[in-house]
Structure formats: C-alpha cells, structure tokens
Write a protein that holds these residues in place. Sequence first.
Motif, PDB file in Angstrom:
ATOM      1  N   HIS A  72     -60.586   8.628  79.417  1.00 52.97           N
ATOM      2  CA  HIS A  72     -61.941   8.146  79.645  1.00 52.97           C
ATOM      3  C   HIS A  72     -61.991   7.414  80.984  1.00 52.97           C
ATOM      4  O   HIS A  72     -60.977   6.866  81.440  1.00 52.97           O
ATOM      5  CB  HIS A  72     -62.391   7.203  78.528  1.00 52.97           C
ATOM      6  CG  HIS A  72     -62.476   7.853  77.183  1.00 52.97           C
ATOM      7  ND1 HIS A  72     -62.973   9.124  77.004  1.00 52.97           N
ATOM      8  CD2 HIS A  72     -62.132   7.415  75.933  1.00 52.97           C
ATOM      9  CE1 HIS A  72     -62.927   9.443  75.728  1.00 52.97           C
ATOM     10  NE2 HIS A  72     -62.421   8.432  75.055  1.00 52.97           N
ATOM     11  N   GLU A 126     -66.929  11.984  69.865  1.00 53.90           N
ATOM     12  CA  GLU A 126     -66.194  11.721  71.092  1.00 53.90           C
ATOM     13  C   GLU A 126     -67.093  11.078  72.134  1.00 53.90           C
ATOM     14  O   GLU A 126     -66.658  10.182  72.876  1.00 53.90           O
ATOM     15  CB  GLU A 126     -65.598  13.019  71.630  1.00 53.90           C
ATOM     16  CG  GLU A 126     -64.750  12.847  72.884  1.00 53.90           C
ATOM     17  CD  GLU A 126     -63.568  11.941  72.669  1.00 53.90           C
ATOM     18  OE1 GLU A 126     -63.220  11.197  73.602  1.00 53.90           O
ATOM     19  OE2 GLU A 126     -63.004  11.975  71.560  1.00 53.90           O
ATOM     20  N   GLU A 162     -66.338   7.441  73.531  1.00 51.64           N
ATOM     21  CA  GLU A 162     -66.141   7.159  74.949  1.00 51.64           C
ATOM     22  C   GLU A 162     -67.010   5.992  75.398  1.00 51.64           C
ATOM     23  O   GLU A 162     -66.566   5.119  76.151  1.00 51.64           O
ATOM     24  CB  GLU A 162     -66.467   8.400  75.777  1.00 51.64           C
ATOM     25  CG  GLU A 162     -66.362   8.166  77.273  1.00 51.64           C
ATOM     26  CD  GLU A 162     -66.734   9.377  78.092  1.00 51.64           C
ATOM     27  OE1 GLU A 162     -67.202   9.206  79.231  1.00 51.64           O
ATOM     28  OE2 GLU A 162     -66.565  10.501  77.580  1.00 51.64           O
ATOM     29  N   ASN A 204     -61.866  16.064  76.896  1.00 54.54           N
ATOM     30  CA  ASN A 204     -61.578  14.736  76.379  1.00 54.54           C
ATOM     31  C   ASN A 204     -60.121  14.541  75.978  1.00 54.54           C
ATOM     32  O   ASN A 204     -59.781  13.497  75.413  1.00 54.54           O
ATOM     33  CB  ASN A 204     -62.488  14.443  75.171  1.00 54.54           C
ATOM     34  CG  ASN A 204     -63.954  14.457  75.541  1.00 54.54           C
ATOM     35  OD1 ASN A 204     -64.348  13.836  76.513  1.00 54.54           O
ATOM     36  ND2 ASN A 204     -64.765  15.167  74.779  1.00 54.54           N
TER      37      ASN A 204
END
Length: 788
Positions: free
Chosen positions: A368, A460, A464, A131
């Motif tokens: 992303h 996370e 996202e 990420n």
Amino acid sequence: MAYFNDSSKVLMCPGHTDIAPYVANLTSSYSDKSNESSVVATSVFMLVLAAVFFNLNLFSRISNTSAVLNPTARLILTSAVSLFLPVMSYLFSEAKNTPDAAGASKVEEDLPVRARLILTWMLLAELLRKNVEAIPTTAAMQKGYSIIIANANAVAWLGYLVFFNLKGAGRVAVFGILWLLCAAKFVQRVAFTEIGKRSFAYGKNARLLSSYMAEMVKRPPHVQTPTPSQRLEMCNYVVMGEENLMLKPGSHGYELDLDRLTATYGDHIGDHIVTVGKIWALPQQEKKPRLKRLKRLCLSFALFKQLRPRFELLRAATKEETDHCRDLIFQGLCSHDQTDLEVEPGVALFQVLKDEISFLSEYYHSVHPVVLASPYFFVINYITFPVVVFGLCVMTVALAGDGDMPEAIASIGRDNYAISSGIFTLTKCLWRNFFHTPAAFFVIVDISITYLLFIAFVYEQVSEYMVFVFSNWFMVSLLCNYAARPRWRDSTTYRGILRRMSWISSKLSHPSRITLKQFSVLRVSWLSMTLPTTFLPRQAKSSIMERFRLAAYGHDGSPAPPSNGQYVIDHWRRHTDLSCFCESKSVVEVILIWHIATTILEIEYPGRHKAETSSRLVATRLSKYCAYLVVIHPELLPDDREGTERVLEDMKRDLKVAVGGWWAYYTAPERERYNKMMGAPLPDCPADNIHNVVHKGTKLGRKLMEDCRRDERPVWELLADLWVELLVYIAPSGRDEHVKGQEEALVLGGELVTLVWALATHTGVTRPPPTSVVVEDVEGASRPSILA
C-alpha cells in the motif's frame, strides 16, 4: 456429463422461469466432452485461488494494520496470478467457441455466458494482483521496467478482450468499468513508483541524509552539559522536509543549505523542515500521553532514515555520528524523566526501535502507498483520484451507448441477466436446487468464485484506506504539519482529530509488544510455522538497554564490549568455574550448550516460586529465541552460515544418539528426551576437553541443577544475564552479507535481533575484533592469521 443439460431435471424457481436457460448456457461447456476436464479443473483452481484471496484480505488483517503481506503468501499469489492470465485466456478462447444452449437471446449470441464469466474472473484477479505486489520507491527496488511492461501488456490484453469481443452496450459498459479500474490501478502504481524513485524525500533520500548527517555533526552543541530534555529538544535529526535543504548534487553527495537550520536553540527553523527537536519542544500543554507516543514515533522515523544508507550500502555511519546518536538515546531518551515518558526507559527504547523497524519493513515491502502518506497525498489519492475514475466510468457507459446515456443505463440490466434478475435471487434459486439439479452444483461453484473475488476486492479497497489513515507514516506526517504550522496547533479540531487517530493507531499496532519465536532442541517440531510465539519480557528490555549502556560508557568511563558470555561469568565470581562452557570460537556452539543446559533446568524447575519468575522468563525465552535463530535464521548470526549449519548438524547427530535413535529423536516427548539425556553416562574428562555439544550442555545442566538445590534465584539471574549478553553479542555486524540478511528479515516484520542490531548500529557498539594467532607458513616464517 450430458446430465447437465438433461431436460428432465429442471430448476424449480417459481416466478423465475427464465433462470433455467441461463443455467443451461452457463453449464454448456461442461457437457462438451472435449474440454470437460479442463473446465472442471479451472473452476476448482479458481475456487481455491478466490478462497485464498478472500482469507488473505479479510481474516488475516482483522487485527493487523501493517502494509506488508506475508512473503510466502505474496509469492504464491503472485506466481499463481502470473500463470492465471495465459491459462484463462486459453479457456476464454475455448468458451468463446462453445455456443450457448438453445434459448439464448440474440444479444447473448455475441459472447457465450461461460466466456463472460471467465472474463469477469480475469478482470477481478487482475485487480487483486495489484494488491499483492510491493511498491518500489527506489531505483534499486524497481530493477528495470520489465515488471511495468508486463503489467501494461496484461492490462492491454484484457482491454482487447473486453472491447473487441463484446457487442451489447450493457455488457461493454459493465466490463468496460472493470477494465477501467484495472487500468487506473496500473497507472496509479506506475505513478507511485516513478514519483518515489525520483523524489529527494523518498527514493533519493538515503544519499541526501548521508550528506546531511555528515554536516550536522560538525556543528558544536549549544549547551555543553544538556539535560535529557534539552538533548531531545536540541536534536537536529530531520523528520520531514530535508528535501528543502538540497541545493545541487556534488561530487561526494549533495550540497545542502544548512543555513536554513538555526544555530541557536529555539529559533524558527522553517515551515517545511521539521526536526526531532521541534517535535519534542512542543508547548507543555500538548504533552498528553498519546502525543508523547507520537513524539517517540517521530524519533523512530528520524532513526529509520539514518538506517537506510546501511541497507542501500551507501556508507556506514562515522564515529562522530554514532557518538551523537548514542548520547541522544542513552543520555536523552533513556535518561528522560520517567514521569514525562509515562513508560519505563527500556520499554520506551524498544517502542522506538520496533517502530523504526516497522518503518523499514513497510518502506521496502509495502503493498500500500503508506510511504507517500501526507494530508496532501490523501486528498489527491483518496478523494481526487476516485472522483476522476468515477468520471471516466460515466464516460465509458456513455460511449458504450453511443452517447445515449439513458439507453446505455437501461441496457446494463437488459444485457446482463445476473444484474436484471438480481444476483441474490439467482443465488437463492440455485441453492434451493443444489441437491435437486446436478447443473446447479457447478453453477453455485462458479458464482461463489465471483462472490469471493468481488468481496475480496471491495474489502481490499477499504483495508487499504484504513491501513493508510491509521499508519504510522500518516501519524508522523500529521504531527509534522501540526508542529510546523502554528495555526494548526491553535485549532482544537485538528488537535482532537490527531489525538483520536493516534489512540486508534496505537490500539491497532500494539507498539510495546515484541514477539519471539520459541524453539527447543528437546521438542519434536523443527518447522518455523509450528513454533510457539511469546512476548519479550519487560525486564529483558531494561536489561538489554543497560547492557548496551555499559558497552557504550562502562562503569568508570571504560566501555565493556559484549562477549560470548565470559563477561557475565567473570562478573558472577561464585560461578567462575563455568567459564569453560563459553570458551569456543563459534558463538553457535556456546548458544547450543547453554540452551541445552537452560532447557534441562527449565524442565527440572518449572517456576514454582514467584521470586525468580522474571529472571526465569528472561532466561528461558531468550534461550529458545537464540536457538530459533540458529535453526531458522543462521544468516542473522555472526558466524559463517556454513559453519553454523555444520555445528547444528553435529548437534542433531549427537542428540539422536543421546535420546536413543532416530525414532525417539522424531517422536519422543520432551520429558522422555530429558530423562534419556540425564540418564546417559558422560565423559569424566573436564568440560573444556569435551567436543560434543550435547554432552557439554548436559554436563552444564547438571552443574546448574546442583547450584539450584542450594539456591535457585541466583542461578536464574545468572542465566538471564548470560542470555542478554549473548543476544547483545550476536546482534552487531557491519558486514554487507549480514546487513542483507537483516533486510530479508524485514519482510517478516523484523526479528528481535534486528531491533538490537539497529540499536548497535546507531550507538556504535560492536563486538571485539577476532583474536589473532600466529601460524607458520611453508617457509617457517611467522605471520598473523585470523581464525575467528
């Protein structure tokens, strides 16, 4: 550190006597004198790394829906995690060879508790690493398969550690699920990359759009003198679906099927080809305020696609293309009925530019998959893919138990003490003994690390999802589907969802806010991170728009190209004596001279009257922003970087002399610097004979102060116009190194000068060519030479 296993210091947890052996096993590595320093250092390092991940993923995104992370944080985290895997693998090996303390169960003997904890950190860190890496969507961004191979090796190594070191079915099931998530993330990223770079809608889109624009501008307009609304409604800039026009690659670009676009206004274009005109021609009843914001967003998306060829160094736009885009912006968007736009033309223009640069920033630096956003991708990536991964997790649990699912599920709690006892119960017990038992301290640190990593991972995933759903990319995709499919337009449910999502997205993104870093040569701080930030005033947006319109069309059909301030001085006839302060081959010198003068005036006249507030805000904020560009981002200025740095170093040297030495230069407050500069004697020669930038700026400041004593308002209006002129002058550039500098600024979200550069690129506004002078060669013959 033998006191960690001191039996006289036991954990006091009524009803949980089995916690003490677990803590003893977990701290057994600390009691080993041969590696106690490495174990402690590892725990401290992991605590810092976990805290950074936690802060980055949680607190830094509460008010930010961007898919781009700060480049510094991303570089630090990527480097730390890259070094993390080999180091932790070594410590895992050391912990594996360190037996648990007495009292370990038979199942626990397969892998010590400390080794399992390190393996947990490695898996969670690998999940988080995915990420902080940008998703490359073009072949140029990918730069080979070395990164993919390295990531594949990391995932394979973790799989080896999990499946060849653990024996208990419950442990294999838990750690196997974590490893499966790592593998799924890896496969997901590879799929994003490969699909993106091979698609005509993404990786190959820049070259396809170049071919499309070259053919599109050849078509004559349907109306000779269209109104602003007609210009927008007839605009054939493609928003989405241009890949459906591609027939085959040609020797110079792609051969397109432009017959699928209609030759008459208002005819059906196609369900899969959506243009700006089709968006702006939506039925009158759909012109709600938030849908108008979406229409401008689609225009930003179309302009973003036109700007990509410049970043990928394919080709510059032709004069026909820039003329067409110039008319669309100035005679369409900026001349549109204000009651229909719901905002001032200047504000609307900068909303379009900011969204365009946001698209560029996220396209090249997104962590992303917002670039691939569409309803179809949402179903595949966020509904179907998680279901498939869940099925694989169930299969992993079954395989861990040799097909006996009930036994495998029961063994998860039996083989993992933290799960069977309850992680919160264990934590509560340890906190209760934090000051009573020394062993509890490091156990609390280790468990806190696991907590932070796990919470950062969960957050996370949620982040996202939220960033994707409320991203501008998804909004554009939804509106394009809405415009292309009549049955979707007739659905009240779809219209309601679109309006509500648009409202939330606009509240999260603040499209009208354009931030500016502020730097002053009379202040102490010279570090970018410590500089204050403010917003671009509304009047500045309108002034920049009007200056571009003047540069494009002029007053009487004769364009007025931007200058280094001379045009403004000539326009204000009562201040023509100030023209000598603009006579320099270096625009950096002009910026610093006028910045010093503006700063002096700002200190002497701190905005007591409301009448000159707007002009004063424009002048002071643009002055400090241009000075910030000189000091922090010289690569975004038209002068050569080395020349800019030379001028800046000379200014610093002269400023140290003016304020009384290096000590005052680094420590004196702003007012003290001002007093010393104003009290210092200046040369009696004319300003055009003074080569010291500080003296020249001080002389100009004193001159402006004399004018302010008669009337303050026109002085601030002059300065506001001049700083708008300088900003418009420094922005245009077609040099590859300058374009590269603009691309590097995208990772920070883009600067104001990047927005103005994009406007200049679209409209074809350029600086006047450098002045040619005649020099003598060695044989005495005359030849032209470019000195600017």
